[in-house]
Design an enzyme around this catalytic site. Structure first.
Site, PDB file in Angstrom:
ATOM      1  N   ASP A  37      13.041  40.250   1.982  1.00  0.00           N
ATOM      2  CA  ASP A  37      12.257  39.059   1.633  1.00  0.00           C
ATOM      3  C   ASP A  37      12.424  37.930   2.638  1.00  0.00           C
ATOM      4  O   ASP A  37      11.888  36.832   2.458  1.00  0.00           O
ATOM      5  CB  ASP A  37      12.628  38.561   0.234  1.00  0.00           C
ATOM      6  CG  ASP A  37      14.089  38.135   0.131  1.00  0.00           C
ATOM      7  OD1 ASP A  37      14.831  38.307   1.124  1.00  0.00           O
ATOM      8  OD2 ASP A  37      14.486  37.638  -0.936  1.00  0.00           O
ATOM      9  N   ASP A 169       5.106  11.832  31.818  1.00  0.00           N
ATOM     10  CA  ASP A 169       4.813  10.694  30.942  1.00  0.00           C
ATOM     11  C   ASP A 169       5.895   9.644  31.156  1.00  0.00           C
ATOM     12  O   ASP A 169       6.882   9.879  31.866  1.00  0.00           O
ATOM     13  CB  ASP A 169       4.731  11.122  29.460  1.00  0.00           C
ATOM     14  CG  ASP A 169       5.966  11.886  29.005  1.00  0.00           C
ATOM     15  OD1 ASP A 169       7.088  11.447  29.318  1.00  0.00           O
ATOM     16  OD2 ASP A 169       5.809  12.934  28.349  1.00  0.00           O
ATOM     17  N   LYS A 192      -0.145   9.282  29.873  1.00  0.00           N
ATOM     18  CA  LYS A 192      -0.937  10.190  29.045  1.00  0.00           C
ATOM     19  C   LYS A 192      -1.142   9.601  27.664  1.00  0.00           C
ATOM     20  O   LYS A 192      -0.381   8.755  27.195  1.00  0.00           O
ATOM     21  CB  LYS A 192      -0.277  11.569  28.946  1.00  0.00           C
ATOM     22  CG  LYS A 192       0.984  11.619  28.099  1.00  0.00           C
ATOM     23  CD  LYS A 192       1.527  13.040  28.036  1.00  0.00           C
ATOM     24  CE  LYS A 192       2.752  13.110  27.126  1.00  0.00           C
ATOM     25  NZ  LYS A 192       3.350  14.467  27.078  1.00  0.00           N
ATOM     26  N   ARG A 194      -1.737  10.902  23.730  1.00  0.00           N
ATOM     27  CA  ARG A 194      -1.677  12.060  22.838  1.00  0.00           C
ATOM     28  C   ARG A 194      -2.789  11.981  21.807  1.00  0.00           C
ATOM     29  O   ARG A 194      -2.844  11.054  21.001  1.00  0.00           O
ATOM     30  CB  ARG A 194      -0.312  12.144  22.142  1.00  0.00           C
ATOM     31  CG  ARG A 194      -0.181  13.355  21.222  1.00  0.00           C
ATOM     32  CD  ARG A 194       1.243  13.616  20.825  1.00  0.00           C
ATOM     33  NE  ARG A 194       2.065  14.047  21.945  1.00  0.00           N
ATOM     34  CZ  ARG A 194       2.091  15.288  22.413  1.00  0.00           C
ATOM     35  NH1 ARG A 194       1.317  16.218  21.853  1.00  0.00           N
ATOM     36  NH2 ARG A 194       2.857  15.606  23.426  1.00  0.00           N
ATOM     37  N   ASP A 218      10.093  18.209  33.333  1.00  0.00           N
ATOM     38  CA  ASP A 218       9.906  17.950  31.906  1.00  0.00           C
ATOM     39  C   ASP A 218      11.098  18.514  31.157  1.00  0.00           C
ATOM     40  O   ASP A 218      11.901  19.270  31.725  1.00  0.00           O
ATOM     41  CB  ASP A 218       8.600  18.570  31.397  1.00  0.00           C
ATOM     42  CG  ASP A 218       7.989  17.761  30.246  1.00  0.00           C
ATOM     43  OD1 ASP A 218       8.725  16.946  29.642  1.00  0.00           O
ATOM     44  OD2 ASP A 218       6.796  17.936  29.967  1.00  0.00           O
ATOM     45  N   THR A 226      -0.136  20.193  28.494  1.00  0.00           N
ATOM     46  CA  THR A 226       0.151  18.935  29.181  1.00  0.00           C
ATOM     47  C   THR A 226       0.339  19.159  30.672  1.00  0.00           C
ATOM     48  O   THR A 226      -0.164  18.388  31.507  1.00  0.00           O
ATOM     49  CB  THR A 226       1.414  18.279  28.590  1.00  0.00           C
ATOM     50  OG1 THR A 226       1.176  17.946  27.217  1.00  0.00           O
ATOM     51  CG2 THR A 226       1.783  17.022  29.357  1.00  0.00           C
TER      52      THR A 226
END
Length: 312
Positions: A37, A169, A192, A194, A218, A226
């Site tokens: 499960d 960014d 940038k 969003r 990044d 992006t």
């Protein structure tokens, strides 16, 4: 070094094995089962009584499964009388959910911090958190290591002449500056906007990328959207079509590889904080953080005088 024990969750067993090899110790013996499960069960196969326990488990996709497994590991260690439990979470999931965009939304990274503390984690070690303020959600010590030094050493010989470091960014400017200082370069910043949780738009390029190769940095690569838009913006700003990407965490979900198959991309560097799925991608370069994590663990043990600040 028998005063501590290192366990591996199922999210990143290869990284845990590499860390154990660097420390010259065996991994702790345990069994992780998943019932039909979907429930998870953890059994420790050796004593942790009065030992410092380290549990290495990224909360990589499937995030919720790996998070609950980490909680189960912690609970098992606490109930088995471990002296101290350190959760080594190379990739900290839910890190982007650090604030509310609307009034009826959770701050999920804060919730995860509360749950980790409630179940018995005494210390958290992670790498390149999406935002530093996540440490403020904890009432226990948090050490956020950085992959910048090892990335710079790995990337240095791949960089073409006349390149700039690009922050995708404003939130990554500080870490981009660290790259630039180590690699003797300038920083270009992309602004940038969003539009949603999965879509962004680059509105302008701040700095001079004309005629330059680009190192885009990044903290993570998720869908690659992006980065794809960042590349378009840089090429529009007349950057040279020679682009290298460096991101600590390579999730590569959905069609990220397709988005990053741009002819101007010469290499994509990520670490092994998340087990690599794209094993046949020529441009993908994996940099291991096992030595960094092993050194951090040595710094937390009683017999080692190493300071964590020495890793930065």
């Amino acid at each position: 070094m028998d005063n501590f024990i290192l366990f591996a969750g199922t999210a990143n067993p290869d990284l845990a094995a590499a860390v154990a090899q660097k420390l010259n110790i065996p991994l702790g013996k345990s069994v992780v089962e998943r019932f039909p499960d979907g429930e998870v069960n953890v059994e420790l196969l050796e004593s942790v009584r009065q030992k410092a326990v380290f549990i290495l488990q990224s909360t990589a996709p499937p995030v919720n499964d790996h998070l609950v497994e980490l909680l189960a590991f912690t609970d098992a260690c606490r109930r088995a009388a471990a002296a101290r439990i350190t959760a080594i979470i190379p990739y900290f999931g839910y890190a982007r959910a650090d604030k509310r965009q609307g009034r009826r939304e959770p701050i999920t990274s804060s919730m995860v911090a509360e749950v980790l503390q409630a179940v018995g984690v005494n210390h958290v070690v992670t790498l390149d958190l999406h935002t530093p303020q996540i440490e403020g959600f904890f009432r226990i010590p948090v050490d956020s290591l950085t992959a910048v030094p090892i990335f710079c050493e790995a990337i240095r010989h791949h960089l073409p002449p006349n390149f700039v470091v690009v922050s995708p960014d404003t939130g990554r400017v500080q870490i981009a500056t660290q790259y630039a200082q180590r690699l003797n370069s300038e920083v270009v910043v992309l602004h940038k906007h969003r539009k949603s949780g999965t879509e962004t738009a680059v509105t302008r390029v701040v700095g001079d990328a004309k005629g330059c190769a680009c190192l885009i940095i990044d903290d993570m690569i998720s869908t690659g959207g992006t980065l794809a838009r960042s590349i378009e913006a840089l090429l529009t700003a007349q950057a040279r079509p020679e682009i290298i990407i460096a991101a600590t965490h390579g999730l590569f979900v959905q069609d990220a590889r397709a988005k990053l198959s741009h002819p101007s991309i010469k290499a994509v560097f990520v670490t092994d904080t998340i087990t690599p799925k794209e094993t046949d991608w020529q441009q993908l370069k994996i940099v291991s953080v096992a030595p960094l994590i092993a050194t951090a663990i040595q710094g937390f043990t009683i017999k080692s005088p190493t300071s964590i600040s020495d890793l930065f």
